[in-house]
Design an enzyme around this catalytic site. Structure first.
Site, PDB file in Angstrom:
ATOM      1  N   SER A 114       0.755  -1.077   0.070  1.00 14.50           N
ATOM      2  CA  SER A 114       0.057  -0.013   0.169  1.00 14.50           C
ATOM      3  C   SER A 114       1.035   1.191  -0.089  1.00 14.50           C
ATOM      4  O   SER A 114       2.004   0.992   0.606  1.00 14.50           O
ATOM      5  CB  SER A 114      -0.825  -0.051   1.350  1.00 14.50           C
ATOM      6  OG  SER A 114      -1.510   1.285   1.283  1.00 14.50           O
ATOM      7  N   SER A 115       0.276   2.295  -0.519  1.00 11.70           N
ATOM      8  CA  SER A 115       1.200   3.541  -0.725  1.00 11.70           C
ATOM      9  C   SER A 115       1.207   4.097   0.683  1.00 11.70           C
ATOM     10  O   SER A 115       2.152   5.048   0.861  1.00 11.70           O
ATOM     11  CB  SER A 115       0.688   4.577  -1.701  1.00 11.70           C
ATOM     12  OG  SER A 115      -0.813   4.823  -1.012  1.00 11.70           O
ATOM     13  N   CYS A 116       0.559   3.679   1.688  1.00 20.29           N
ATOM     14  CA  CYS A 116       0.717   4.206   2.889  1.00 20.29           C
ATOM     15  C   CYS A 116       1.968   3.723   3.885  1.00 20.29           C
ATOM     16  O   CYS A 116       2.192   4.237   4.942  1.00 20.29           O
ATOM     17  CB  CYS A 116      -0.444   3.840   3.879  1.00 20.29           C
ATOM     18  SG  CYS A 116      -0.480   2.210   4.435  1.00 20.29           S
ATOM     19  N   TYR A 143      -1.047  -0.786  10.240  1.00 17.53           N
ATOM     20  CA  TYR A 143      -1.448  -1.194   8.846  1.00 17.53           C
ATOM     21  C   TYR A 143      -0.097  -0.970   8.156  1.00 17.53           C
ATOM     22  O   TYR A 143       0.362  -2.173   7.384  1.00 17.53           O
ATOM     23  CB  TYR A 143      -2.435  -0.515   7.790  1.00 17.53           C
ATOM     24  CG  TYR A 143      -2.850  -1.115   6.570  1.00 17.53           C
ATOM     25  CD1 TYR A 143      -3.269  -2.308   6.477  1.00 17.53           C
ATOM     26  CD2 TYR A 143      -2.458  -0.564   5.594  1.00 17.53           C
ATOM     27  CE1 TYR A 143      -3.509  -2.919   5.059  1.00 17.53           C
ATOM     28  CE2 TYR A 143      -2.883  -0.994   4.294  1.00 17.53           C
ATOM     29  CZ  TYR A 143      -3.294  -2.298   4.059  1.00 17.53           C
ATOM     30  OH  TYR A 143      -3.564  -2.555   2.894  1.00 17.53           O
ATOM     31  N   LYS A 147       2.366  -4.043   6.286  1.00 16.85           N
ATOM     32  CA  LYS A 147       2.729  -4.228   5.028  1.00 16.85           C
ATOM     33  C   LYS A 147       4.294  -4.092   4.678  1.00 16.85           C
ATOM     34  O   LYS A 147       4.705  -4.800   3.637  1.00 16.85           O
ATOM     35  CB  LYS A 147       1.983  -3.108   4.095  1.00 16.85           C
ATOM     36  CG  LYS A 147       0.370  -3.572   3.954  1.00 16.85           C
ATOM     37  CD  LYS A 147       0.354  -4.626   3.155  1.00 16.85           C
ATOM     38  CE  LYS A 147      -1.246  -4.872   2.981  1.00 16.85           C
ATOM     39  NZ  LYS A 147      -1.416  -6.161   2.255  1.00 16.85           N
ATOM     40  N   HIS A 186     -12.950   3.826   3.017  1.00 18.09           N
ATOM     41  CA  HIS A 186     -11.972   4.962   2.613  1.00 18.09           C
ATOM     42  C   HIS A 186     -12.904   6.055   2.115  1.00 18.09           C
ATOM     43  O   HIS A 186     -13.955   5.839   2.211  1.00 18.09           O
ATOM     44  CB  HIS A 186     -11.281   4.323   1.523  1.00 18.09           C
ATOM     45  CG  HIS A 186     -10.029   3.132   1.944  1.00 18.09           C
ATOM     46  ND1 HIS A 186     -10.304   2.082   2.067  1.00 18.09           N
ATOM     47  CD2 HIS A 186      -8.891   3.593   2.809  1.00 18.09           C
ATOM     48  CE1 HIS A 186      -9.350   1.295   2.591  1.00 18.09           C
ATOM     49  NE2 HIS A 186      -8.396   2.447   3.062  1.00 18.09           N
TER      50      HIS A 186
END
Length: 325
Positions: A114-116, A143, A147, A186
């Site tokens: 994920s880009s987070c 999260y 990841k 989201h």
């Protein structure tokens, strides 16, 4: 970097872990156009957080390709409310799947991050090598940490055992099959639901979390699925690959687009007491673009399709029984 060799999916047994989620369902749609044998397992059939169960299932099914799309996901509120579940469940899922894949001799595995995962204040656009160069966004660090561990586990298996395990970092996703529960969703599905209900009820305004100033990039989930197939065939490297469109909008601009698509005529009221999250999150997608992949679905077109799906599937949409009545 890519080694130039193309991986042939034809005739392979492909296991999509998490096939009932938005991403997994999109992967099934895309892979149904390929000459592959699709393998899936529902939660009733296989609990991915149970190591022994995953090992036994993988040994029995013997997939040749695995896509790890299974995860516990949610928005800012969900991440902030259930940090234990977001860290613990995601660690268990990815560890069990990646380790079992290696043990049964899976030929290629794609792990979806994920880009987070990137630092809160990364330079923009965000390159893959900015990973672990600064503090994470506190509202979703649980999260993100899980990841990051998945990415590193894939790299570790490649380094120690030569496993063909790759990872991709999608930007913010939306599309058919999204989660429209306001407690866990989201931003795109939350705005779609809020404005649909405000339109139906004749409400004068809709509240939007934050100031509206953060910038976000959005990718349609069917574009992500296409990129995943592309990467399975074309990418062989330890470095993660960003998947996005390379363009972003402010949350205010997004809200205005959703309002136009839904046909809501009321006012948007931004609530600065609610968290904005990361100020900007735009991925550098030059690595993927250099390989020859580009997204096909524009944001307005994708939002219109998402709203149409919402209207057609409201009774079945998670957290939304009867909302389109």
């Amino acid at each position: 970097m890519a080694d130039g060799k193309r991986f042939d999916l034809a005739g392979k047994r492909v296991f999509v872990a998490g096939h009932r989620g938005m991403v997994g369902a999109a992967l099934l749609r895309r892979l149904s156009r390929e000459p592959v044998a699709l393998v899936t397992a529902s939660r009733d059939e296989l609990d991915l957080t149970r190591q022994a169960d995953v090992e036994a299932w993988m040994a029995a099914q013997r997939p040749q390709v695995v896509i790890v799309a299974a995860a516990k996901v949610g928005g800012i509120l969900a991440n902030d409310t259930w940090p234990v579940e977001f860290l613990e469940q995601n660690l268990l899922i990815e560890l069990n799947l990646i380790r079992s894949a290696f043990r049964v001799g899976v030929e290629k595995l794609l792990f979806l991050g994920s880009s987070c995962i990137y630092p809160k204040h990364s330079p923009q656009p965000i390159k893959e090598d900015y990973l672990l160069t600064g503090p994470l966004e506190p509202t979703n660090e649980w999260y993100a940490l899980a990841k990051i561990a998945g990415i590193k586990l894939c790299q570790a298996y490649r380094k120690q055992h030569g496993a063909e395990f790759i990872s991709a970092m999608p930007t913010n996703l939306y599309g058919p099959g999204d989660n429209f529960d306001l407690a866990t969703s989201h931003v795109v599905p939350a705005l779609v639901r809020k404005m649909h209900e405000a339109k139906r009820e004749g409400a004068a305004s809709v509240a939007v979390w934050g100031t509206g100033s953060p910038r976000r990039e959005f990718l349609h989930v069917d574009d992500l699925a296409d990129a995943c197939v592309f990467l399975l065939e074309r990418w062989s490297g330890s470095e993660p690959v960003n998947v996005g469109c390379g363009e972003d909008v402010t949350i205010r601009e997004l809200a205005e687009l959703v309002r136009a698509v839904v046909g809501y005529q009321g006012e948007l009221v931004f609530d600065p007491t609610k968290p904005d999250g990361t100020p900007r999150k735009l991925l550098d997608v030059s690595r993927l673009a250099a390989l020859g992949w580009r997204p096909r679905i524009g944001l307005r077109e994708g939002l219109a399709g998402t709203y149409a799906w919402f209207l057609a599937n409201a009774a079945a949409a998670r957290g939304l029984a009867g909302a389109a009545a």
